[in-house]
Scaffold this motif. Structure first.
Motif, PDB file in Angstrom:
ATOM      1  N   ILE A   1      -3.438  34.570 -13.162  1.00 10.97           N
ATOM      2  CA  ILE A   1      -4.450  34.374 -14.196  1.00 10.97           C
ATOM      3  C   ILE A   1      -5.586  35.366 -13.983  1.00 10.97           C
ATOM      4  CG2 ILE A   1      -6.148  32.748 -15.116  1.00 10.97           C
ATOM      5  CD1 ILE A   1      -4.286  30.484 -14.167  1.00 10.97           C
ATOM      6  N   ASP A   2      -6.028  35.990 -15.063  1.00  7.27           N
ATOM      7  CA  ASP A   2      -7.204  36.862 -14.999  1.00  7.27           C
ATOM      8  C   ASP A   2      -8.426  35.998 -15.317  1.00  7.27           C
ATOM      9  OD1 ASP A   2      -9.195  38.723 -15.138  1.00  7.27           O
ATOM     10  OD2 ASP A   2      -8.219  39.994 -16.621  1.00  7.27           O
ATOM     11  N   TYR A   3      -8.988  35.424 -14.266  1.00  8.34           N
ATOM     12  CA  TYR A   3     -10.111  34.505 -14.453  1.00  8.34           C
ATOM     13  C   TYR A   3     -11.334  35.190 -15.045  1.00  8.34           C
ATOM     14  CZ  TYR A   3      -7.687  30.810 -11.914  1.00  8.34           C
ATOM     15  OH  TYR A   3      -6.797  29.839 -11.539  1.00  8.34           O
ATOM     16  N   SER A   4     -11.457  36.502 -14.888  1.00  4.53           N
ATOM     17  CA  SER A   4     -12.624  37.194 -15.430  1.00  4.53           C
ATOM     18  C   SER A   4     -12.659  37.111 -16.956  1.00  4.53           C
ATOM     19  CB  SER A   4     -12.645  38.658 -14.985  1.00  4.53           C
ATOM     20  OG  SER A   4     -11.555  39.360 -15.549  1.00  4.53           O
ATOM     21  N   LYS A   5     -11.499  36.918 -17.588  1.00  7.90           N
ATOM     22  CA  LYS A   5     -11.440  36.766 -19.042  1.00  7.90           C
ATOM     23  C   LYS A   5     -11.495  35.300 -19.460  1.00  7.90           C
ATOM     24  CE  LYS A   5      -8.701  40.948 -20.073  1.00  7.90           C
ATOM     25  NZ  LYS A   5      -9.543  41.759 -19.285  1.00  7.90           N
ATOM     26  N   GLU A   6     -11.164  34.397 -18.544  1.00  7.70           N
ATOM     27  CA  GLU A   6     -11.071  32.972 -18.867  1.00  7.70           C
ATOM     28  C   GLU A   6     -12.378  32.206 -18.671  1.00  7.70           C
ATOM     29  OE1 GLU A   6      -8.203  31.284 -19.882  1.00  7.70           O
ATOM     30  OE2 GLU A   6      -7.237  33.237 -20.048  1.00  7.70           O
ATOM     31  N   LEU A   7     -13.140  32.573 -17.650  1.00 10.58           N
ATOM     32  CA  LEU A   7     -14.286  31.760 -17.240  1.00 10.58           C
ATOM     33  C   LEU A   7     -15.577  32.175 -17.921  1.00 10.58           C
ATOM     34  CD1 LEU A   7     -13.596  31.585 -13.396  1.00 10.58           C
ATOM     35  CD2 LEU A   7     -13.171  29.795 -15.090  1.00 10.58           C
ATOM     36  N   LYS A   8     -16.401  31.166 -18.211  1.00 10.68           N
ATOM     37  CA  LYS A   8     -17.741  31.375 -18.762  1.00 10.68           C
ATOM     38  C   LYS A   8     -18.749  30.708 -17.819  1.00 10.68           C
ATOM     39  CE  LYS A   8     -16.096  33.091 -22.617  1.00 10.68           C
ATOM     40  NZ  LYS A   8     -15.416  34.292 -22.283  1.00 10.68           N
ATOM     41  N   PRO A   9     -19.963  31.227 -17.759  1.00 10.31           N
ATOM     42  CA  PRO A   9     -20.981  30.605 -16.899  1.00 10.31           C
ATOM     43  C   PRO A   9     -21.274  29.157 -17.319  1.00 10.31           C
ATOM     44  CG  PRO A   9     -21.663  32.814 -17.536  1.00 10.31           C
ATOM     45  CD  PRO A   9     -20.453  32.466 -18.370  1.00 10.31           C
ATOM     46  N   ILE A  10     -21.462  28.298 -16.314  1.00 11.41           N
ATOM     47  CA  ILE A  10     -21.763  26.884 -16.572  1.00 11.41           C
ATOM     48  C   ILE A  10     -22.962  26.445 -15.727  1.00 11.41           C
ATOM     49  CG2 ILE A  10     -19.354  26.333 -17.136  1.00 11.41           C
ATOM     50  CD1 ILE A  10     -19.251  24.875 -14.340  1.00 11.41           C
ATOM     51  N   ALA A  11     -23.505  25.292 -16.097  1.00 10.12           N
ATOM     52  CA  ALA A  11     -24.608  24.691 -15.342  1.00 10.12           C
ATOM     53  C   ALA A  11     -24.328  23.215 -15.071  1.00 10.12           C
ATOM     54  CB  ALA A  11     -25.919  24.849 -16.103  1.00 10.12           C
ATOM     55  N   LEU A  12     -23.069  22.804 -15.170  1.00 12.43           N
ATOM     56  CA  LEU A  12     -22.688  21.404 -15.015  1.00 12.43           C
ATOM     57  C   LEU A  12     -22.243  21.111 -13.583  1.00 12.43           C
ATOM     58  CD1 LEU A  12     -22.162  18.684 -16.470  1.00 12.43           C
ATOM     59  CD2 LEU A  12     -19.809  19.465 -16.811  1.00 12.43           C
ATOM     60  N   PRO A  13     -23.022  20.287 -12.860  1.00 12.51           N
ATOM     61  CA  PRO A  13     -22.602  19.927 -11.499  1.00 12.51           C
ATOM     62  C   PRO A  13     -21.322  19.102 -11.499  1.00 12.51           C
ATOM     63  CG  PRO A  13     -24.907  19.327 -11.891  1.00 12.51           C
ATOM     64  CD  PRO A  13     -24.297  19.685 -13.220  1.00 12.51           C
ATOM     65  N   LEU A  14     -20.607  19.156 -10.395  1.00 11.05           N
ATOM     66  CA  LEU A  14     -19.433  18.317 -10.197  1.00 11.05           C
ATOM     67  C   LEU A  14     -19.863  16.852 -10.204  1.00 11.05           C
ATOM     68  CD1 LEU A  14     -16.365  18.361  -9.415  1.00 11.05           C
ATOM     69  CD2 LEU A  14     -17.108  18.330  -7.025  1.00 11.05           C
ATOM     70  N   ASN A  15     -18.994  15.990 -10.685  1.00 10.65           N
ATOM     71  CA  ASN A  15     -19.246  14.548 -10.615  1.00 10.65           C
ATOM     72  C   ASN A  15     -19.662  14.187  -9.196  1.00 10.65           C
ATOM     73  OD1 ASN A  15     -17.888  11.865  -9.653  1.00 10.65           O
ATOM     74  ND2 ASN A  15     -18.298  11.584 -11.839  1.00 10.65           N
ATOM     75  N   GLU A  16     -20.758  13.447  -9.062  1.00 12.80           N
ATOM     76  CA  GLU A  16     -21.294  13.172  -7.735  1.00 12.80           C
ATOM     77  C   GLU A  16     -20.338  12.351  -6.869  1.00 12.80           C
ATOM     78  OE1 GLU A  16     -25.346  11.662  -5.495  1.00 12.80           O
ATOM     79  OE2 GLU A  16     -25.334  11.778  -7.683  1.00 12.80           O
ATOM     80  N   GLY A  17     -19.589  11.446  -7.470  1.00 15.87           N
ATOM     81  CA  GLY A  17     -18.611  10.667  -6.712  1.00 15.87           C
ATOM     82  C   GLY A  17     -17.541  11.551  -6.095  1.00 15.87           C
ATOM     83  N   ILE A  18     -17.046  12.519  -6.879  1.00 18.43           N
ATOM     84  CA  ILE A  18     -16.041  13.455  -6.369  1.00 18.43           C
ATOM     85  C   ILE A  18     -16.651  14.323  -5.269  1.00 18.43           C
ATOM     86  CG2 ILE A  18     -14.578  15.428  -6.956  1.00 18.43           C
ATOM     87  CD1 ILE A  18     -14.320  14.160  -9.792  1.00 18.43           C
ATOM     88  N   PHE A  19     -17.891  14.781  -5.479  1.00 21.18           N
ATOM     89  CA  PHE A  19     -18.569  15.590  -4.478  1.00 21.18           C
ATOM     90  C   PHE A  19     -18.626  14.849  -3.146  1.00 21.18           C
ATOM     91  CE2 PHE A  19     -22.265  16.783  -2.027  1.00 21.18           C
ATOM     92  CZ  PHE A  19     -22.256  18.161  -2.067  1.00 21.18           C
ATOM     93  N   TRP A  20     -19.115  13.611  -3.168  1.00 14.65           N
ATOM     94  CA  TRP A  20     -19.270  12.872  -1.904  1.00 14.65           C
ATOM     95  C   TRP A  20     -17.927  12.526  -1.285  1.00 14.65           C
ATOM     96  CZ3 TRP A  20     -23.326  13.774   0.527  1.00 14.65           C
ATOM     97  CH2 TRP A  20     -24.592  13.816  -0.071  1.00 14.65           C
ATOM     98  N   GLU A  21     -16.903  12.318  -2.106  1.00 13.58           N
ATOM     99  CA  GLU A  21     -15.563  12.062  -1.561  1.00 13.58           C
ATOM    100  C   GLU A  21     -15.070  13.283  -0.779  1.00 13.58           C
ATOM    101  OE1 GLU A  21     -11.046  11.093  -3.113  1.00 13.58           O
ATOM    102  OE2 GLU A  21     -12.737  10.618  -4.436  1.00 13.58           O
ATOM    103  N   LEU A  22     -15.303  14.461  -1.321  1.00  9.68           N
ATOM    104  CA  LEU A  22     -14.918  15.695  -0.618  1.00  9.68           C
ATOM    105  C   LEU A  22     -15.677  15.828   0.698  1.00  9.68           C
ATOM    106  CD1 LEU A  22     -14.875  18.035  -3.723  1.00  9.68           C
ATOM    107  CD2 LEU A  22     -12.910  17.640  -2.207  1.00  9.68           C
ATOM    108  N   VAL A  23     -16.979  15.544   0.665  1.00  7.55           N
ATOM    109  CA  VAL A  23     -17.786  15.649   1.884  1.00  7.55           C
ATOM    110  C   VAL A  23     -17.324  14.620   2.911  1.00  7.55           C
ATOM    111  CG1 VAL A  23     -20.113  15.437   2.859  1.00  7.55           C
ATOM    112  CG2 VAL A  23     -19.771  16.656   0.695  1.00  7.55           C
ATOM    113  N   GLU A  24     -17.125  13.379   2.482  1.00  7.52           N
ATOM    114  CA  GLU A  24     -16.694  12.323   3.413  1.00  7.52           C
ATOM    115  C   GLU A  24     -15.341  12.670   4.026  1.00  7.52           C
ATOM    116  OE1 GLU A  24     -18.576   9.948   4.508  1.00  7.52           O
ATOM    117  OE2 GLU A  24     -20.172  10.065   3.019  1.00  7.52           O
ATOM    118  N   ASN A  25     -14.416  13.176   3.221  1.00  5.93           N
ATOM    119  CA  ASN A  25     -13.112  13.575   3.753  1.00  5.93           C
ATOM    120  C   ASN A  25     -13.256  14.701   4.772  1.00  5.93           C
ATOM    121  OD1 ASN A  25     -11.752  11.677   2.246  1.00  5.93           O
ATOM    122  ND2 ASN A  25     -11.221  13.100   0.609  1.00  5.93           N
ATOM    123  N   SER A  26     -14.190  15.613   4.515  1.00  7.25           N
ATOM    124  CA  SER A  26     -14.400  16.717   5.456  1.00  7.25           C
ATOM    125  C   SER A  26     -14.957  16.204   6.781  1.00  7.25           C
ATOM    126  CB  SER A  26     -15.329  17.774   4.858  1.00  7.25           C
ATOM    127  OG  SER A  26     -16.681  17.358   4.823  1.00  7.25           O
TER     128      SER A  26
END
Length: 192
Positions: free
Chosen positions: A4-29
């Motif tokens: 995939i050529d992500y340079s053509k697919e992606l646009k800038p965003i300002a939306l944080p990851l869902n906080e529950g998913i974020f903390w699950e990743l941190v806790e697993n780490s």
């Protein structure tokens, strides 16, 4: 299968990851590591399994949590625990707080002196985790070959460094009693 050529697919965003998913990743780490190097490596591998937008969102959520703890009392705790705390050191200290997990983070946000519970049985005398701030950047580059910073919508990313609120310090490094008044347990354990 073509890459995939992500340079053509992606646009800038300002939306944080869902906080529950974020903390699950941190806790697993936390559960799957015994030191910061292992935690960093675990997070990079875990983030590489997410979509590029979710990886960006992880960084944006980290920035939001840093923003939310940009306070005089938190800086006091960092100053006490690290025997001083520059602007950059304060960023790295708060990254360390986030890396300790949701419960530690929210308790410390409310009362930074609760960090005594994290360090009371630790021989370390330095509490910073600079590279935690960069795990999303590395994972994003590994997945897309691109620089994550190019895909942040800075106009709408309002909880980032450079947008921090102003505050007055309610402690003075030349008056240790002011540090002690804010974080008495940390002062007793760490101040020398």
């Amino acid at each position: 299968m073509s890459k995939i050529d992500y340079s053509k697919e992606l646009k800038p965003i300002a939306l944080p990851l869902n906080e529950g998913i974020f903390w699950e990743l941190v806790e697993n780490s936390i559960q799957n590591s015994t030191n910061e190097d292992e935690q960093e490596a675990y997070l990079i591998k875990a983030l590489e399994k997410l979509t590029p937008y979710e990886i960006i969102g992880f960084r944006l959520m980290t920035d939001k949590l840093l923003y939310d703890t940009y306070t005089s009392h938190m800086w006091c705790a960092g100053y006490i625990m690290n025997g001083g705390c520059s602007d950059d050191g304060f960023e790295y200290f708060r990254n360390w707080v986030i890396s300790c997990g949701k419960e530690v983070y929210y308790k410390a946000k409310e009362n930074p002196d609760t960090l005594i519970d994290v360090i009371k049985d630790v021989d370390e005398d330095f509490f910073e985790f600079e590279s935690f701030w960069y795990v999303a950047l590395q994972a994003f580059n590994n997945v897309t070959g691109l620089e994550l910073y190019d895909y942040i919508d800075y106009e709408n990313h309002l909880t980032r460094e450079g947008k921090y609120p102003n505050f007055e310090f309610d402690w003075n490094e030349d008056k240790p009693e002011t540090l002690q008044a804010i974080c008495p347990q940390l002062y007793e354990r760490c101040w020398y």
